[in-house]
Design a protein around this motif. Structure first.
Motif, PDB file in Angstrom:
ATOM      1  N   SER A   1      30.969  49.096  45.818  1.00 37.52           N
ATOM      2  CA  SER A   1      30.824  48.522  46.945  1.00 37.52           C
ATOM      3  C   SER A   1      32.282  48.057  47.162  1.00 37.52           C
ATOM      4  CB  SER A   1      30.444  47.467  47.160  1.00 37.52           C
ATOM      5  OG  SER A   1      30.946  45.872  47.142  1.00 37.52           O
ATOM      6  N   ARG A   2      33.234  48.072  47.824  1.00 38.77           N
ATOM      7  CA  ARG A   2      34.583  48.005  48.147  1.00 38.77           C
ATOM      8  C   ARG A   2      34.621  46.164  47.085  1.00 38.77           C
ATOM      9  NH1 ARG A   2      36.335  48.823  54.125  1.00 38.77           N
ATOM     10  NH2 ARG A   2      38.015  50.284  53.230  1.00 38.77           N
ATOM     11  N   GLU A   3      33.567  45.563  46.829  1.00 36.42           N
ATOM     12  CA  GLU A   3      34.626  44.712  46.381  1.00 36.42           C
ATOM     13  C   GLU A   3      34.329  44.664  44.901  1.00 36.42           C
ATOM     14  OE1 GLU A   3      32.259  41.218  47.807  1.00 36.42           O
ATOM     15  OE2 GLU A   3      33.743  40.994  49.448  1.00 36.42           O
ATOM     16  N   LEU A   4      35.294  44.897  44.062  1.00 35.08           N
ATOM     17  CA  LEU A   4      35.352  45.371  42.602  1.00 35.08           C
ATOM     18  C   LEU A   4      35.647  43.952  42.288  1.00 35.08           C
ATOM     19  CD1 LEU A   4      35.525  48.255  41.255  1.00 35.08           C
ATOM     20  CD2 LEU A   4      37.810  47.960  40.970  1.00 35.08           C
ATOM     21  N   THR A   5      34.819  44.269  41.087  1.00 32.72           N
ATOM     22  CA  THR A   5      34.509  42.710  40.090  1.00 32.72           C
ATOM     23  C   THR A   5      35.558  42.856  39.022  1.00 32.72           C
ATOM     24  OG1 THR A   5      32.476  43.086  39.277  1.00 32.72           O
ATOM     25  CG2 THR A   5      32.157  42.602  40.881  1.00 32.72           C
ATOM     26  N   ILE A   6      35.532  41.311  38.878  1.00 32.08           N
ATOM     27  CA  ILE A   6      36.377  41.883  37.026  1.00 32.08           C
ATOM     28  C   ILE A   6      35.913  42.600  36.254  1.00 32.08           C
ATOM     29  CG2 ILE A   6      36.732  39.821  35.353  1.00 32.08           C
ATOM     30  CD1 ILE A   6      37.198  37.936  37.180  1.00 32.08           C
ATOM     31  N   GLY A   7      33.553  42.509  35.969  1.00 34.96           N
ATOM     32  CA  GLY A   7      33.629  43.799  35.015  1.00 34.96           C
ATOM     33  C   GLY A   7      33.727  44.758  35.460  1.00 34.96           C
ATOM     34  N   GLN A   8      33.552  45.230  36.817  1.00 34.86           N
ATOM     35  CA  GLN A   8      33.427  47.246  37.344  1.00 34.86           C
ATOM     36  C   GLN A   8      35.652  46.780  37.049  1.00 34.86           C
ATOM     37  OE1 GLN A   8      32.383  46.073  41.311  1.00 34.86           O
ATOM     38  NE2 GLN A   8      30.503  46.651  40.546  1.00 34.86           N
ATOM     39  N   MET A   9      36.365  45.873  37.233  1.00 38.53           N
ATOM     40  CA  MET A   9      36.860  46.318  36.797  1.00 38.53           C
ATOM     41  C   MET A   9      37.482  46.858  35.107  1.00 38.53           C
ATOM     42  SD  MET A   9      40.149  44.274  39.946  1.00 38.53           S
ATOM     43  CE  MET A   9      39.113  42.597  39.152  1.00 38.53           C
ATOM     44  N   ILE A  10      37.178  46.404  34.593  1.00 41.04           N
ATOM     45  CA  ILE A  10      37.095  46.334  32.743  1.00 41.04           C
ATOM     46  C   ILE A  10      36.121  47.377  32.426  1.00 41.04           C
ATOM     47  CG2 ILE A  10      36.201  45.154  30.707  1.00 41.04           C
ATOM     48  CD1 ILE A  10      36.613  42.264  31.875  1.00 41.04           C
ATOM     49  N   GLU A  11      35.397  47.714  33.096  1.00 42.19           N
ATOM     50  CA  GLU A  11      34.722  49.036  32.802  1.00 42.19           C
ATOM     51  C   GLU A  11      35.795  50.187  33.078  1.00 42.19           C
ATOM     52  OE1 GLU A  11      31.002  51.395  34.854  1.00 42.19           O
ATOM     53  OE2 GLU A  11      31.482  49.712  35.244  1.00 42.19           O
ATOM     54  N   PHE A  12      36.307  50.358  34.509  1.00 45.03           N
ATOM     55  CA  PHE A  12      37.312  51.410  34.754  1.00 45.03           C
ATOM     56  C   PHE A  12      38.340  50.980  33.838  1.00 45.03           C
ATOM     57  CE2 PHE A  12      41.788  52.700  36.797  1.00 45.03           C
ATOM     58  CZ  PHE A  12      41.315  53.353  37.596  1.00 45.03           C
ATOM     59  N   LEU A  13      39.087  50.093  33.524  1.00 45.48           N
ATOM     60  CA  LEU A  13      40.519  50.528  32.659  1.00 45.48           C
ATOM     61  C   LEU A  13      39.342  50.774  31.161  1.00 45.48           C
ATOM     62  CD1 LEU A  13      42.227  47.140  33.252  1.00 45.48           C
ATOM     63  CD2 LEU A  13      42.891  48.919  33.510  1.00 45.48           C
ATOM     64  N   ASP A  14      38.077  50.079  30.819  1.00 45.79           N
ATOM     65  CA  ASP A  14      37.764  50.621  29.176  1.00 45.79           C
ATOM     66  C   ASP A  14      37.293  52.308  30.001  1.00 45.79           C
ATOM     67  OD1 ASP A  14      36.142  50.503  26.937  1.00 45.79           O
ATOM     68  OD2 ASP A  14      35.211  50.964  28.014  1.00 45.79           O
ATOM     69  N   GLU A  15      37.432  52.843  30.430  1.00 42.28           N
ATOM     70  CA  GLU A  15      37.279  54.317  30.722  1.00 42.28           C
ATOM     71  C   GLU A  15      38.619  55.352  31.178  1.00 42.28           C
ATOM     72  OE1 GLU A  15      34.516  55.216  33.775  1.00 42.28           O
ATOM     73  OE2 GLU A  15      32.411  53.786  33.296  1.00 42.28           O
ATOM     74  N   ASN A  16      39.641  54.353  31.445  1.00 42.46           N
ATOM     75  CA  ASN A  16      40.631  55.336  31.509  1.00 42.46           C
ATOM     76  C   ASN A  16      41.821  55.373  30.863  1.00 42.46           C
ATOM     77  OD1 ASN A  16      40.196  56.724  34.596  1.00 42.46           O
ATOM     78  ND2 ASN A  16      38.897  54.996  34.785  1.00 42.46           N
TER      79      ASN A  16
END
Length: 107
Positions: free
Chosen positions: A31-46
């Motif tokens: 959703s539009r509310e990006l969580t801490i866990g999702q941000m860590i996942e983004f950084l891990d992938e990118n």
């Protein structure tokens, strides 16, 4: 403690940055509310993040800040400038991760 970014945070992005993030979020069904866990996942992938830790703000106070240390950005095998982010500190982990993501999306 701030748990996710909000609409006001998203407004800090350019249209190009927003499009890049939206493509990733939609691929994950987030959703539009990006969580801490999702941000860590983004950084891990990118990109390569060497460490995320809480440290003392300075030697004169017991205030703590979150610190993200990154040496290199990686994206689909392309190597970006190695000195884009070295140390980034914010009082909230969520804000610290969000700042790293914003800088990554600028590229």
């Amino acid at each position: 403690m701030k748990q996710h970014i909000v609409v006001e945070d998203l407004k800090q992005l350019s249209e190009k940055q927003c499009d890049k993030l939206l493509v990733w979020m939609l691929s994950k069904h987030y959703s539009r509310e990006l969580t801490i866990g999702q941000m860590i996942e983004f950084l891990d992938e990118n990109m390569r993040v060497n460490e995320i830790k809480m440290i003392k703000e300075n030697e004169y106070t017991d205030n703590k800040v979150w610190n993200v240390h990154s040496v290199k950005y990686w994206k689909t095998g392309e190597k970006y400038n190695e000195s884009m982010i070295h140390w980034l500190e914010r009082k909230e982990l969520c804000d610290c991760l969000w700042e790293v993501i914003k800088r990554f999306l600028e590229k």
